[in-house]
Enzyme design. Structure first.
Site, PDB file in Angstrom:
ATOM      1  N   SER A  72       0.473  37.997 -25.233  1.00  0.00           N
ATOM      2  CA  SER A  72      -0.332  38.994 -25.909  1.00  0.00           C
ATOM      3  C   SER A  72      -1.408  39.640 -25.030  1.00  0.00           C
ATOM      4  O   SER A  72      -1.932  40.681 -25.383  1.00  0.00           O
ATOM      5  CB  SER A  72      -1.005  38.357 -27.111  1.00  0.00           C
ATOM      6  OG  SER A  72      -1.956  37.396 -26.688  1.00  0.00           O
ATOM      7  N   SER A  85       0.369  33.581 -23.526  1.00  0.00           N
ATOM      8  CA  SER A  85      -0.173  34.934 -23.586  1.00  0.00           C
ATOM      9  C   SER A  85      -0.850  35.445 -22.311  1.00  0.00           C
ATOM     10  O   SER A  85      -1.054  36.648 -22.173  1.00  0.00           O
ATOM     11  CB  SER A  85      -1.151  35.055 -24.751  1.00  0.00           C
ATOM     12  OG  SER A  85      -0.443  35.105 -25.956  1.00  0.00           O
ATOM     13  N   LYS A 142     -10.165  40.803 -22.427  1.00  0.00           N
ATOM     14  CA  LYS A 142      -9.272  40.920 -23.591  1.00  0.00           C
ATOM     15  C   LYS A 142     -10.109  41.118 -24.850  1.00  0.00           C
ATOM     16  O   LYS A 142     -11.146  40.466 -25.012  1.00  0.00           O
ATOM     17  CB  LYS A 142      -8.428  39.646 -23.691  1.00  0.00           C
ATOM     18  CG  LYS A 142      -7.313  39.700 -24.721  1.00  0.00           C
ATOM     19  CD  LYS A 142      -6.481  38.411 -24.678  1.00  0.00           C
ATOM     20  CE  LYS A 142      -5.335  38.432 -25.664  1.00  0.00           C
ATOM     21  NZ  LYS A 142      -4.521  37.199 -25.611  1.00  0.00           N
TER      22      LYS A 142
END
Lengths: 498, 90
Positions: free
Chosen positions: A156, A180, A81
């Protein structure tokens, strides 16, 4: 050479490479080809480090040829990420304000992955600064759900889940502040873990809400998630909140440290007679398309020596308000550092007065980030502090206490990961409160600091449904036992056609 | 009710210069969100019962200086003669 190497799980990859069935180079070429072929549709990657990946693969192959040892994740393609720092690779948090930031150091989790010979293939899309539940708030545009490209991948860590689902990498790292990792894992039909607060080092994770967030793995199977955890979990001197891991549920961390027992998590312990608490509030608040799927799974568990009982968690009613109060308060303070002086983009401060310069610079934050900074400043401001921030902490403590008492009766608590099925891109983006409300099932684990995993449990109207399992503090091994047991009973693993 | 002036002031404190369009939108959105937060007011507690614990940190690292090499900061954009450039204070 076998075709479709890119579809293999992390465990199959390391075994294949170590047994000489294929080389790390052959595998990584197929992964890079796969990314080239599908990522223009999925938009999971924001940066692909082709050269770095190939060099690492060649070095693994050479060491194997020379009879040298290789790490436990040897050759496995990992995506990261884009809010986790990798030395010399751009790390943007999907924000214009960090569009050209190149970290001078590796996050602790990255160091561990590199030492274990994982191959880092690139950086993955997210909501700006991890603030969002759909990956639509990204400077790179939304990540699309590999099961239906018109739909959100969740967020996310949308890139982390979508890339694994689309077989663009075997496993990935995401971060989870209020769901997330678990939300996109549920929406994309992969396994995603939010570890206990303090189980994985946050050093090198760009901060959003320090008291809630954790880095965690996403994989196609529970075993893959376990393998990554064995690499990244445990004490790190750069993060004072980290604690020793507890891979044997019956022993305390201290006992394990003292007696020097193997400190590795496993996925093959045959767990029986599990006592499961089905959280009433979570299942009642879910769309029937989701709850139907959860109930059929519960029937299967009950037919397999598990004791399942419905239970209530009263404090859930305060969870979302408590979570968003604390998260935005911490965000408003964390994001104050973006002044473009120490890191940022090209914008010469010469000739500017500082208020003007900082305001100009900070206008590069996106809509959702600005909104959360202001909400955070609001709940912290004089006159409102006691009404919101202080009460949010009281609610958090109530949730912690209630969860603690529930784990005296149950091994695990279950419910849907998400109350709804994936929805169309753009459908909720203009209504922030509606968007926040879909986090209701996931924020509990962050507030209480406990571990929670989302695993695929079925499909409803051709969309994936995820089951969330929560365990007590530092009881990751219990989660792995239960999740791998469920994985055997509910075999729903499929790949999207893309 | 969240007011326009409050949001404008908080924007200024956060060094965010909001446009009129942003301001109008944020006022109504934040008002709705904060009203949802009012749920916290319904916690059945008297003020004397207010407690919460914070996470313990068992040991703090020694507060020692670690030298960070200048080469590591090559990616800094605003540099001049070995210094970091910033805007004028007034």
């Amino acid at each position: 050479m076998p075709n479709h190497l890119y579809r293999l799980t992390a465990n199959q990859v390391t075994c294949g490479i170590k047994n000489g069935q294929f080389s790390a180079q052959e595998y990584i070429f197929q992964i890079l080809e796969r990314i080239e072929k599908v990522d223009n549709k999925v938009n999971a990657f924001v940066l692909v480090d082709k050269q770095g990946a190939i060099e690492k693969a060649l070095s693994i192959d050479k060491r194997l040829r020379d009879g040298e040892a290789v790490g436990e994740l040897a050759g496995v393609a990992v995506g990261i990420k884009d809010n986790i720092c990798i030395k010399d690779l751009k790390t943007t948090c999907a924000s214009n304000i960090l569009e050209s930031y190149i970290p001078p150091y590796d996050a602790s989790v990255i160091r561990s992955l590199k030492e274990n010979d994982a191959i880092i293939v690139g950086k993955l899309n997210l909501d700006e600064f991890a603030m969002g539940s759909t990956t639509e708030f990204s400077r790179y545009g939304p990540t699309r759900n590999p099961w239906n490209l018109e739909y959100v991948a969740g967020g996310s860590s949308g890139g982390s889940a979508a890339s694994v689902a689309a077989s663009e990498c075997a496993v990935s790292l995401g971060s989870d502040t209020g769901g997330s990792i678990r939300c996109p894992s549920s929406f994309c039909s992969v396994v995603g873990l939010k570890p206990t607060y303090g189980c994985v080092s946050r050093s090198g994770l760009i901060s959003y809400s320090n008291s809630l967030e954790q880095i965690g793995p996403v994989g196609k199977t529970v075993l893959d998630v376990v393998m990554v955890m064995n690499s990244i979990a445990g004490i790190d001197e750069n993060d004072q909140t980290t604690k020793p891991i507890r891979p044997i549920a019956t022993l305390t961390s201290e006992d394990i440290t003292k007696s020097n027992i193997s400190s590795k998590y496993t996925a093959d312990q045959n767990k029986r007679n599990i006592t499961i608490g089905l959280v009433k509030e979570l299942i009642e608040g879910a769309d029937p398309a989701v709850s139907k799927c959860i109930y059929s799974a519960v029937d299967l568990f009950e037919g397999s020596d598990c004791k399942c009982e419905e239970t209530s968690m009263k404090s859930i009613q305060y969870a979302l308000a408590s979570y968003y109060t604390i998260a935005t308060a911490e965000a408003s303070s964390n994001l104050a550092r973006y002044d473009n002086i120490r890191y940022g983009f090209e914008y010469d401060p010469e000739g500017y007065e500082w208020n003007t310069y900082f305001s100009n610079v900070r206008n590069n934050f996106g809509d959702e980030v600005k909104r959360r900074i202001i909400i955070g400043s609001y709940v912290l401001s004089a006159g409102y502090y006691g009404k919101y921030y202080l009460r949010a902490h009281i609610a958090r403590e109530m949730i912690r206490q209630e969860i603690k008492s529930l784990f005296e009766r149950f091994d695990v608590l279950i419910g849907p990961t998400m109350p709804i099925l994936p929805f169309k891109i753009g459908q909720k983006i203009d209504d922030p409160l509606k968007m926040y409300q879909i986090d209701i099932d996931t924020v509990i684990a962050n507030l209480a600091g406990i571990p929670a995993i989302s695993m695929p449990i079925g499909f409803s109207n051709s969309f994936p449904v995820g089951l969330q399992i929560m365990a007590d503090d530092m009881c990751e091994q219990t989660l792995f036992d239960v999740a791998s047991f469920f994985e055997k009973i509910v075999d729903v693993r499929r790949s999207p056609e893309i | 009710m969240v007011s326009k002036d409050e949001i404008k002031h908080l924007g200024w404190l956060s060094r965010l210069e909001l446009t009129t369009e942003e301001l109008d939108r944020y006022v109504s959105q934040i008002d709705e969100i904060v009203r949802y937060f009012d749920k916290l007011d319904t916690i059945p507690l008297s003020e004397s019962e207010w407690t919460y614990s914070t996470k313990e940190v068992s040991e703090l690292r020694e507060d020692a200086n670690r030298v960070f090499k200048w080469e590591k900061l090559q990616s800094l954009k605003n540099r001049k003669d070995g210094f970091i450039k910033g805007p004028k204070m007034s």
